[in-house]
Design an enzyme around this catalytic site. Structure first.
Site, PDB file in Angstrom:
ATOM      1  N   CYS A  96       0.662  68.790  29.783  1.00  0.00           N
ATOM      2  CA  CYS A  96      -0.754  68.411  29.818  1.00  0.00           C
ATOM      3  C   CYS A  96      -1.178  68.205  31.273  1.00  0.00           C
ATOM      4  CB  CYS A  96      -0.953  67.122  29.013  1.00  0.00           C
ATOM      5  SG  CYS A  96      -2.632  66.470  29.131  1.00  0.00           S
ATOM      6  N   CYS A  99      -1.941  64.308  31.960  1.00  0.00           N
ATOM      7  CA  CYS A  99      -0.944  63.218  32.010  1.00  0.00           C
ATOM      8  C   CYS A  99       0.488  63.684  32.165  1.00  0.00           C
ATOM      9  CB  CYS A  99      -1.062  62.375  30.755  1.00  0.00           C
ATOM     10  SG  CYS A  99      -0.443  63.201  29.269  1.00  0.00           S
ATOM     11  N   CYS A 144      -4.218  65.951  23.468  1.00  0.00           N
ATOM     12  CA  CYS A 144      -2.937  65.369  23.877  1.00  0.00           C
ATOM     13  C   CYS A 144      -2.789  63.974  23.274  1.00  0.00           C
ATOM     14  CB  CYS A 144      -2.905  65.298  25.407  1.00  0.00           C
ATOM     15  SG  CYS A 144      -1.520  64.349  26.054  1.00  0.00           S
ATOM     16  N   CYS A 147      -2.797  61.122  26.362  1.00  0.00           N
ATOM     17  CA  CYS A 147      -3.985  60.751  27.157  1.00  0.00           C
ATOM     18  C   CYS A 147      -5.289  61.076  26.439  1.00  0.00           C
ATOM     19  CB  CYS A 147      -3.948  61.431  28.531  1.00  0.00           C
ATOM     20  SG  CYS A 147      -4.297  63.206  28.494  1.00  0.00           S
ATOM     21  N   CYS A 167      -4.985  77.869  20.536  1.00  0.00           N
ATOM     22  CA  CYS A 167      -5.792  78.540  21.559  1.00  0.00           C
ATOM     23  C   CYS A 167      -6.137  77.507  22.618  1.00  0.00           C
ATOM     24  CB  CYS A 167      -7.044  79.102  20.878  1.00  0.00           C
ATOM     25  SG  CYS A 167      -8.069  80.041  21.989  1.00  0.00           S
TER      26      CYS A 167
HETATM   27 ZN   LIG Z   1      -2.240  64.322  28.255  1.00  0.00          ZN
END
Ligand SMILES: [Zn+2]
Length: 182
Positions: A96, A99, A144, A147, A167
């Site tokens: 991610c 984070c 995510c 975060c 996607c």
């Molecule tokens: Zn994250």
């Protein structure tokens, strides 16, 4: 996604089906279980169990540019075909961009022909989903788990056996190559 992109994606499907190795659900489970094998030696990555909560201002400071802020924190979408990660094929981890939580491995990626980095499964527990209605039909948004950053939408037209197409906005991802090279 607009109608033209959908048609282009549909046209690319027969090609992709041949390009992909045949996998069983057992193979998918193994991919999910062994994701840490794609991290560089000694790499430290955060765990999903350590939430990262920041204010809008703190996110603006932390993220590298306006586009990544708008996508990750306001569910915007980058233009198709703009991410350098579309062409990323090296072994490694996609984390991610907000984070650092590992969300996909390079083995989970496939060429969907849509212009966005696409994956047929995820690292277990990396994302939460919700339905959104920004377009007329409902879509499944995912973000995510650590975060809350928006990554993309999951569709059911991916390659077998999962038939999932995660996607993802490239700007929501950071690639960590297994050999440690940038
Ligand atoms: Zn994250």
């Amino acid at each position: 996604m607009d109608r033209r992109t959908l048609l282009l994606a549909a046209a690319a499907l027969p090609f992709c089906a041949h390009a992909q190795p045949r996998r069983t659900m057992k193979d998918i489970e193994a991919l999910q279980k062994n994701w840490k094998a794609f991290l560089p030696k000694g790499a430290a990555v955060p765990a999903a169990s350590e939430p990262l909560k920041l204010s809008k201002d703190e996110w603006r400071k932390r993220l590298p540019n306006e586009l990544s802020y708008r996508v990750l924190r306001e569910e915007s979408t980058e233009r198709a075909g703009t991410s350098p990660l579309n062409a990323e094929k090296r072994p490694g981890i996609f984390a991610c961009a907000g984070c650092g939580l590992p969300v996909f491995t390079s083995e989970m990626k496939y060429e969907s022909g849509t212009g966005w980095p696409s994956f047929f499964t995820t690292i277990p527990g990396a994302f939460e989903t919700k339905k959104d209605f920004y377009l007329i039909y409902p879509r499944t948004e995912y973000h995510c788990v650590r975060c809350g950053g928006h990554h993309g939408h999951v569709f059911d037209d991916g390659p077998p056996p999962t038939n999932q197409r995660w996607c993802n906005n490239g700007v929501s991802l950071r690639f960590i190559a297994k050999d440690g090279k940038v």
